[in-house]
Design an enzyme around this catalytic site. Structure first.
Site, PDB file in Angstrom:
ATOM      1  N   ASN A   1       0.865  -1.182   0.000  1.00 32.54           N
ATOM      2  CA  ASN A   1       0.000   0.000   0.000  1.00 32.54           C
ATOM      3  C   ASN A   1       0.902   1.233   0.000  1.00 32.54           C
ATOM      4  O   ASN A   1       1.509   1.566   1.010  1.00 32.54           O
ATOM      5  CB  ASN A   1      -0.894  -0.024   1.244  1.00 32.54           C
ATOM      6  CG  ASN A   1      -1.734   1.235   1.378  1.00 32.54           C
ATOM      7  OD1 ASN A   1      -1.866   2.017   0.432  1.00 32.54           O
ATOM      8  ND2 ASN A   1      -2.312   1.436   2.557  1.00 32.54           N
TER       9      ASN A   1
ATOM     10  N   HIS B   1      -9.408   0.828   5.408  1.00 28.02           N
ATOM     11  CA  HIS B   1      -8.119   1.112   6.044  1.00 28.02           C
ATOM     12  C   HIS B   1      -8.330   2.098   7.186  1.00 28.02           C
ATOM     13  O   HIS B   1      -9.156   3.010   7.098  1.00 28.02           O
ATOM     14  CB  HIS B   1      -7.128   1.683   5.027  1.00 28.02           C
ATOM     15  CG  HIS B   1      -5.716   1.688   5.521  1.00 28.02           C
ATOM     16  ND1 HIS B   1      -5.249   2.628   6.420  1.00 28.02           N
ATOM     17  CD2 HIS B   1      -4.669   0.852   5.279  1.00 28.02           C
ATOM     18  CE1 HIS B   1      -3.979   2.370   6.695  1.00 28.02           C
ATOM     19  NE2 HIS B   1      -3.604   1.303   6.017  1.00 28.02           N
TER      20      HIS B   1
ATOM     21  N   GLU C   1      -5.086  -5.111  10.851  1.00 27.98           N
ATOM     22  CA  GLU C   1      -4.114  -4.044  11.087  1.00 27.98           C
ATOM     23  C   GLU C   1      -4.382  -3.402  12.447  1.00 27.98           C
ATOM     24  O   GLU C   1      -5.267  -2.564  12.578  1.00 27.98           O
ATOM     25  CB  GLU C   1      -4.159  -3.000   9.964  1.00 27.98           C
ATOM     26  CG  GLU C   1      -5.538  -2.550   9.513  1.00 27.98           C
ATOM     27  CD  GLU C   1      -5.512  -1.202   8.822  1.00 27.98           C
ATOM     28  OE1 GLU C   1      -4.483  -0.834   8.256  1.00 27.98           O
ATOM     29  OE2 GLU C   1      -6.532  -0.493   8.882  1.00 27.98           O
TER      30      GLU C   1
END
Length: 255
Positions: free
Chosen positions: A9, A95, A167
């Site tokens: 990313n 995200h 994450e």
């Protein structure tokens, strides 16, 4: 058996020169690597350039975001159909930076997931807890809530062929990283949570780790049974460091 996937990313980084140079470096470093899927997600403005630079390689093109709308008066957005048209395959949604800076809700992210599946693209669904939530022992509850937004609206079959990236927000860009055992425990929880509804779907879903993965900690992370690769930030901007991570995933999952 699950095939590991390492995805870079690039976030808000890039230039025409950098795209050419970095992809040339990746092609050279990864030319002989087998057994691990690789994708990169440059900024949207460089997707077409990246597509041409990747031609003939085994590196897939990804993108960092998508809009829920397919067309219309939505200034500044990019649709799933446009991403498919340009050759992108793996699309990052949810995200933590989007959730934080753009106040994206679990419900909106689930809609994006549905649009991507409908158009035939692969969602890379990011989930994870903040430092405060981690310290309060809420990691599993937060991950379950974020997964349930998709499960309760689209059903468990939506995760067929999809990717999840765990994450921990407290580890992104901080240099901190969950220990392999800590990360494995959460990855197992995620897989078990999906398995409550469909064990076969849970067994095939790729679950990447996305908390400050680098060339130093990758090999140990990938020895864990439920860690199927990585969503890599900063280290994906250096061809040599990114290649070390890809090679570590390929080696660990072949063993």
């Amino acid at each position: 058996m699950r095939h590991p996937l390492v995805m870079g990313n690039w976030k808000l980084n890039g230039s025409t020169h950098m795209v050419n140079e970095l992809i040339a470096g990746l092609r050279k470093e990864l030319s002989t690597v087998d057994g691990c899927g690789v994708a990169i997600a440059p900024p949207a403005i460089y997707l077409n350039q990246a597509k041409h630079e990747l031609a003939g390689s085994r590196i897939a093109l990804g993108a960092q975001n998508v809009d829920v709308n397919l067309s219309g008066a939505f200034t500044g957005e990019t649709s799933a159909e446009m991403l498919k048209d340009i050759g992108a395959q793996y699309i990052i949604i949810g995200h933590s930076e989007r959730r934080t800076y753009h106040q994206e809700s679990d419900e909106l992210i689930a809609k994006k997931f549905g649009v991507l599946k409908e158009i035939g693209l692969i969602p890379v669904l990011c989930i994870g807890e903040s430092e405060a939530e981690n310290e309060a022992g809420q990691t599993e509850a937060v991950c379950a809530k974020q997964l349930d937004a998709v499960l309760n609206t689209l059903g468990v079959k939506a995760f067929e062929g999809a990717v999840i990236a765990y994450e921990p927000i407290w580890a992104i860009g901080t240099g901190k990283s969950a220990t392999p055992a800590q990360a494995q425990a959460v990855h197992k929880f995620i897989r078990d949570h999906i398995a409550k509804q469909d064990a076969a779907v849970a067994a095939q879903v790729i679950i990447q780790y996305g908390g400050s993965v680098n060339d130093k900690n990758a090999a140990e992370l990938f020895t864990q049974p439920d860690i199927d690769g990585a969503l890599v930030g900063g280290a994906s901007l250096k061809a040599d460091a990114f290649a070390v991570i890809v090679k570590a995933a390929a080696k660990a999952k072949k063993a």
